[in-house]
Design a protein around this motif. Structure first.
Motif, PDB file in Angstrom:
ATOM      1  N   ILE A 193       0.791  -1.268  -0.234  1.00  0.00           N
ATOM      2  CA  ILE A 193       0.289  -0.020   0.263  1.00  0.00           C
ATOM      3  C   ILE A 193       0.881   1.223   0.095  1.00  0.00           C
ATOM      4  O   ILE A 193       1.148   1.843   0.931  1.00  0.00           O
ATOM      5  CB  ILE A 193      -0.970  -0.011   1.177  1.00  0.00           C
ATOM      6  CG1 ILE A 193      -1.877  -1.541   1.071  1.00  0.00           C
ATOM      7  CG2 ILE A 193      -1.801   1.263   1.128  1.00  0.00           C
ATOM      8  CD1 ILE A 193      -2.810  -1.488   2.324  1.00  0.00           C
ATOM      9  N   THR A 194       1.061   1.786  -1.235  1.00  0.00           N
ATOM     10  CA  THR A 194       1.979   2.810  -1.454  1.00  0.00           C
ATOM     11  C   THR A 194       1.912   3.175  -3.015  1.00  0.00           C
ATOM     12  O   THR A 194       1.191   2.562  -3.655  1.00  0.00           O
ATOM     13  CB  THR A 194       3.508   2.506  -1.034  1.00  0.00           C
ATOM     14  OG1 THR A 194       4.057   3.871  -1.025  1.00  0.00           O
ATOM     15  CG2 THR A 194       4.215   1.585  -1.744  1.00  0.00           C
ATOM     16  N   THR A 195       2.867   4.106  -3.343  1.00  0.00           N
ATOM     17  CA  THR A 195       3.035   4.461  -4.755  1.00  0.00           C
ATOM     18  C   THR A 195       4.061   4.004  -5.136  1.00  0.00           C
ATOM     19  O   THR A 195       5.330   3.857  -4.779  1.00  0.00           O
ATOM     20  CB  THR A 195       3.005   6.007  -4.841  1.00  0.00           C
ATOM     21  OG1 THR A 195       1.924   6.600  -4.583  1.00  0.00           O
ATOM     22  CG2 THR A 195       3.230   6.261  -6.377  1.00  0.00           C
ATOM     23  N   LEU A 252      -3.811   2.380  -2.880  1.00  0.00           N
ATOM     24  CA  LEU A 252      -4.354   3.394  -2.089  1.00  0.00           C
ATOM     25  C   LEU A 252      -4.687   2.805  -0.738  1.00  0.00           C
ATOM     26  O   LEU A 252      -4.528   3.528   0.414  1.00  0.00           O
ATOM     27  CB  LEU A 252      -5.581   4.162  -2.533  1.00  0.00           C
ATOM     28  CG  LEU A 252      -5.292   4.738  -3.934  1.00  0.00           C
ATOM     29  CD1 LEU A 252      -6.859   5.248  -4.580  1.00  0.00           C
ATOM     30  CD2 LEU A 252      -4.505   5.860  -4.017  1.00  0.00           C
ATOM     31  N   ASN A 253      -5.344   1.742  -0.493  1.00  0.00           N
ATOM     32  CA  ASN A 253      -5.395   0.919   0.451  1.00  0.00           C
ATOM     33  C   ASN A 253      -5.726  -0.311   0.286  1.00  0.00           C
ATOM     34  O   ASN A 253      -5.276  -0.974  -0.617  1.00  0.00           O
ATOM     35  CB  ASN A 253      -6.935   1.783   1.119  1.00  0.00           C
ATOM     36  CG  ASN A 253      -8.157   1.726   0.154  1.00  0.00           C
ATOM     37  OD1 ASN A 253      -8.288   0.659  -0.461  1.00  0.00           O
ATOM     38  ND2 ASN A 253      -8.793   2.653   0.184  1.00  0.00           N
ATOM     39  N   THR A 254      -6.683  -1.093   1.133  1.00  0.00           N
ATOM     40  CA  THR A 254      -6.438  -2.636   1.077  1.00  0.00           C
ATOM     41  C   THR A 254      -7.336  -2.904  -0.277  1.00  0.00           C
ATOM     42  O   THR A 254      -7.346  -4.351  -0.495  1.00  0.00           O
ATOM     43  CB  THR A 254      -6.935  -3.321   2.253  1.00  0.00           C
ATOM     44  OG1 THR A 254      -8.261  -3.002   2.701  1.00  0.00           O
ATOM     45  CG2 THR A 254      -5.906  -3.072   3.166  1.00  0.00           C
ATOM     46  N   THR A 255      -7.997  -2.171  -0.969  1.00  0.00           N
ATOM     47  CA  THR A 255      -8.970  -2.529  -1.887  1.00  0.00           C
ATOM     48  C   THR A 255      -9.084  -1.624  -3.135  1.00  0.00           C
ATOM     49  O   THR A 255      -9.108  -2.150  -4.260  1.00  0.00           O
ATOM     50  CB  THR A 255     -10.528  -2.471  -1.478  1.00  0.00           C
ATOM     51  OG1 THR A 255     -10.873  -1.224  -0.997  1.00  0.00           O
ATOM     52  CG2 THR A 255     -10.562  -3.555  -0.482  1.00  0.00           C
ATOM     53  N   LYS A 261     -10.543  -1.845  -8.385  1.00  0.00           N
ATOM     54  CA  LYS A 261     -10.180  -2.571  -6.940  1.00  0.00           C
ATOM     55  C   LYS A 261      -9.015  -3.565  -7.182  1.00  0.00           C
ATOM     56  O   LYS A 261      -8.892  -4.060  -8.283  1.00  0.00           O
ATOM     57  CB  LYS A 261     -11.445  -3.252  -6.652  1.00  0.00           C
ATOM     58  CG  LYS A 261     -12.843  -2.445  -6.579  1.00  0.00           C
ATOM     59  CD  LYS A 261     -12.661  -1.839  -5.207  1.00  0.00           C
ATOM     60  CE  LYS A 261     -13.991  -0.889  -5.135  1.00  0.00           C
ATOM     61  NZ  LYS A 261     -13.713   0.048  -3.791  1.00  0.00           N
ATOM     62  N   TRP A 262      -8.333  -3.913  -6.193  1.00  0.00           N
ATOM     63  CA  TRP A 262      -7.187  -4.796  -6.211  1.00  0.00           C
ATOM     64  C   TRP A 262      -7.439  -5.688  -5.291  1.00  0.00           C
ATOM     65  O   TRP A 262      -8.081  -5.747  -4.261  1.00  0.00           O
ATOM     66  CB  TRP A 262      -5.848  -4.378  -6.133  1.00  0.00           C
ATOM     67  CG  TRP A 262      -5.582  -3.676  -4.983  1.00  0.00           C
ATOM     68  CD1 TRP A 262      -5.924  -2.321  -4.504  1.00  0.00           C
ATOM     69  CD2 TRP A 262      -4.706  -4.227  -3.723  1.00  0.00           C
ATOM     70  NE1 TRP A 262      -5.420  -2.178  -3.402  1.00  0.00           N
ATOM     71  CE2 TRP A 262      -4.631  -3.253  -2.930  1.00  0.00           C
ATOM     72  CE3 TRP A 262      -3.914  -5.204  -3.848  1.00  0.00           C
ATOM     73  CZ2 TRP A 262      -3.741  -3.504  -1.793  1.00  0.00           C
ATOM     74  CZ3 TRP A 262      -3.248  -5.498  -2.808  1.00  0.00           C
ATOM     75  CH2 TRP A 262      -2.967  -4.920  -1.761  1.00  0.00           C
ATOM     76  N   LEU A 263      -7.039  -7.132  -5.160  1.00  0.00           N
ATOM     77  CA  LEU A 263      -7.126  -7.973  -4.411  1.00  0.00           C
ATOM     78  C   LEU A 263      -6.058  -9.021  -4.494  1.00  0.00           C
ATOM     79  O   LEU A 263      -5.307  -9.032  -5.617  1.00  0.00           O
ATOM     80  CB  LEU A 263      -8.496  -8.935  -4.399  1.00  0.00           C
ATOM     81  CG  LEU A 263      -8.967  -9.611  -5.551  1.00  0.00           C
ATOM     82  CD1 LEU A 263      -8.599 -11.038  -5.374  1.00  0.00           C
ATOM     83  CD2 LEU A 263     -10.329  -9.405  -5.864  1.00  0.00           C
ATOM     84  N   ILE A 264      -5.710  -9.855  -3.381  1.00  0.00           N
ATOM     85  CA  ILE A 264      -4.508 -10.869  -3.404  1.00  0.00           C
ATOM     86  C   ILE A 264      -5.249 -12.166  -3.504  1.00  0.00           C
ATOM     87  O   ILE A 264      -6.282 -12.337  -2.701  1.00  0.00           O
ATOM     88  CB  ILE A 264      -3.795 -10.649  -2.301  1.00  0.00           C
ATOM     89  CG1 ILE A 264      -3.077  -9.165  -2.311  1.00  0.00           C
ATOM     90  CG2 ILE A 264      -3.037 -11.768  -2.345  1.00  0.00           C
ATOM     91  CD1 ILE A 264      -2.203  -8.839  -1.136  1.00  0.00           C
ATOM     92  N   LEU A 265      -4.884 -13.169  -4.516  1.00  0.00           N
ATOM     93  CA  LEU A 265      -5.194 -14.462  -4.558  1.00  0.00           C
ATOM     94  C   LEU A 265      -4.198 -15.233  -4.512  1.00  0.00           C
ATOM     95  O   LEU A 265      -3.191 -15.228  -5.384  1.00  0.00           O
ATOM     96  CB  LEU A 265      -6.166 -14.713  -5.870  1.00  0.00           C
ATOM     97  CG  LEU A 265      -7.313 -14.116  -5.964  1.00  0.00           C
ATOM     98  CD1 LEU A 265      -7.789 -14.524  -7.455  1.00  0.00           C
ATOM     99  CD2 LEU A 265      -8.109 -14.554  -5.023  1.00  0.00           C
ATOM    100  N   ASN A 266      -3.614 -15.670  -3.367  1.00  0.00           N
ATOM    101  CA  ASN A 266      -2.422 -16.677  -3.268  1.00  0.00           C
ATOM    102  C   ASN A 266      -1.137 -15.886  -3.327  1.00  0.00           C
ATOM    103  O   ASN A 266      -1.037 -14.922  -2.637  1.00  0.00           O
ATOM    104  CB  ASN A 266      -2.435 -17.915  -4.228  1.00  0.00           C
ATOM    105  CG  ASN A 266      -3.551 -18.891  -3.839  1.00  0.00           C
ATOM    106  OD1 ASN A 266      -3.701 -19.125  -2.609  1.00  0.00           O
ATOM    107  ND2 ASN A 266      -4.331 -19.265  -4.836  1.00  0.00           N
ATOM    108  N   ASN A 267      -0.560 -15.916  -4.495  1.00  0.00           N
ATOM    109  CA  ASN A 267       0.615 -15.477  -4.926  1.00  0.00           C
ATOM    110  C   ASN A 267       0.371 -14.093  -6.096  1.00  0.00           C
ATOM    111  O   ASN A 267       1.464 -13.808  -6.614  1.00  0.00           O
ATOM    112  CB  ASN A 267       1.920 -16.147  -5.033  1.00  0.00           C
ATOM    113  CG  ASN A 267       3.269 -15.227  -4.934  1.00  0.00           C
ATOM    114  OD1 ASN A 267       3.524 -14.781  -4.187  1.00  0.00           O
ATOM    115  ND2 ASN A 267       4.005 -15.830  -6.045  1.00  0.00           N
TER     116      ASN A 267
END
Length: 134
Positions: free
Chosen positions: A33-35, A73-76, A96-102
């Motif tokens: 969570i940064t630029t 920007l944040n966790t989503t 929106k962004w999310l994490i799936l495994n790796n």
């Protein structure tokens, strides 16, 4: 036969441990969570390297070419500038962004593209990924 079963169990355990390590940790997620600025001299093809510091144009660089800026920007939520991997989707510059495994999945929204980054290396100083366009 007993040795083969034991060997199979050991290999299964080793594979399971190795596979478990291919998941982005909570610490790494917070570091994301940064630029992030694309580092063109380290990137090649579908492997993209981002750094927390902006790339400074050097002699021989095309001044008309802009390198990507990814803001988680944040966790989503994310914003991205100068992104060249959603060419068929106009105005694909946030979502929106999310994490799936790796992997980190950038979802640009309904009827727009998705990009999946498989993480190769991650720390406070580098985000190295391979890109898969969806």
């Amino acid at each position: 036969m007993k040795k083969i079963n034991t060997l199979f169990i050991l290999l299964s355990l080793l594979f399971g441990v190795a596979k478990a390590q291919n998941t982005i940790t909570e610490k790494e997620k917070k570091q994301l969570i940064t630029t992030w600025y694309e580092s063109p001299k380290e990137s090649s093809g579908k492997t993209i390297v981002f750094r927390p510091t902006k790339y400074i144009m050097q002699s021989g660089d095309d001044p008309l070419y802009a390198f990507a800026i990814l803001k988680l920007l944040n966790t989503t939520d994310f914003k991205i500038e100068y992104w060249r991997f959603c060419n068929n989707t106009p105005y694909a510059n946030d979502g929106k962004w999310l994490i799936l495994n790796n992997s980190i999945v950038l979802d640009f929204g309904d009827q727009k593209c998705k990009n999946e980054f498989t993480v190769v290396e991650i720390s406070k100083e580098i985000l190295k990924v391979t890109l898969k366009e969806n």
